[in-house]
Each structure stands twice: as C-alpha cells, then as structure tokens.
Design a protein around this motif. Sequence first.
Motif, mmCIF file in Angstrom:
data_model
loop_
_atom_site.group_PDB
_atom_site.id
_atom_site.type_symbol
_atom_site.label_atom_id
_atom_site.label_comp_id
_atom_site.label_asym_id
_atom_site.label_seq_id
_atom_site.Cartn_x
_atom_site.Cartn_y
_atom_site.Cartn_z
ATOM 1 N N LEU A 3 -18.690 66.270 -36.802
ATOM 2 C CA LEU A 3 -18.567 64.856 -37.169
ATOM 3 C C LEU A 3 -17.232 64.554 -37.835
ATOM 4 O O LEU A 3 -16.782 63.417 -37.852
ATOM 5 C CB LEU A 3 -19.714 64.441 -38.092
ATOM 6 N N LYS A 7 -16.386 61.224 -34.733
ATOM 7 C CA LYS A 7 -17.269 60.293 -35.440
ATOM 8 C C LYS A 7 -18.281 59.689 -34.471
ATOM 9 O O LYS A 7 -17.980 59.457 -33.307
ATOM 10 C CB LYS A 7 -16.447 59.160 -36.073
ATOM 11 N N LYS A 8 -19.474 59.413 -34.964
ATOM 12 C CA LYS A 8 -20.515 58.828 -34.125
ATOM 13 C C LYS A 8 -20.258 57.364 -33.815
ATOM 14 O O LYS A 8 -20.855 56.803 -32.916
ATOM 15 C CB LYS A 8 -21.875 58.966 -34.808
#
Length: 138
Positions: A3, A7-8
């Motif tokens: 992450l 990044k999501k």
Amino acid sequence: LLLKYAKKTHIYSWLGMLMRSILAALDWNANVLRNNKLSKAGEQLYKSKIDRAGKKMTVVAVKESKDSSFKDLIFNACVKCLETNSIPEVNYPIDEELVKELSEKRREMFSKVEATEKYQVRSRMKVSTEGQSFEHEE
C-alpha cells in the motif's frame, strides 16, 4: 507494504502495478534483516501498539531505521540512462507463456454473441436481420 507503493485510491495499469509490486518486494528484501534498536544503555527498545477498536494493546520490538539506498541506486541508474540517451533492456519477472494461455482461456470463456443475446433479452429488444434495424417490444 504494498500500500506504500500502490495506494487503493488510484487505478494502475498492469505494468504499473507490476512495477509497484517489484518496488515493494525490493523494499521488503532490503529491510527484512534489520537489527533491533537499542537504548543508550544497550537495552532493547519496545513500543506499544493499540488496535483500531482501542481495546487491545501489544508490545513490539523497535527496529533500526529502514535502509532506502536501493531507491538511490534506481534513481542513479535512471539518471545515467538519461545522460547517455539509452534505454535498458528489461526482462520482466513473468511467465509470458502463462499470461498468453490465461488470456486465450479468458477469451474462450466469454462469447460476444452470447453476451449480446443476453443483453437483448434483458432490454426486451428484437433484432431484425434484414436491414440491421432494431425494434422495441411493447
């Protein structure tokens, strides 16, 4: 750790996600054997962690700071390529035959004709083969 690099909240291409995964693996490998941090008295340092609900607390050993020299090496290699106006030959760590095989299987699994028929049934459309006109059923 992934992450940190992917990044999501962002959408990445397949190649972009591969590169970010490789960066995460490099980061992990460069820092997996970090020593524990010691106090001035030579004792092991610990820090407390509390879960998100605020109900459980655990204690974990503090590690030395991360080594990010691998990032400098990558940056210097990129600058060298810019200065020499060269592009390095890259071999991606993937099984290209497997990717091709999976792609072909995926195409076989989904039929465009079948999907079109299902769409027409759902939308209550009739297809006329003469003149390629569409009529709406009522």
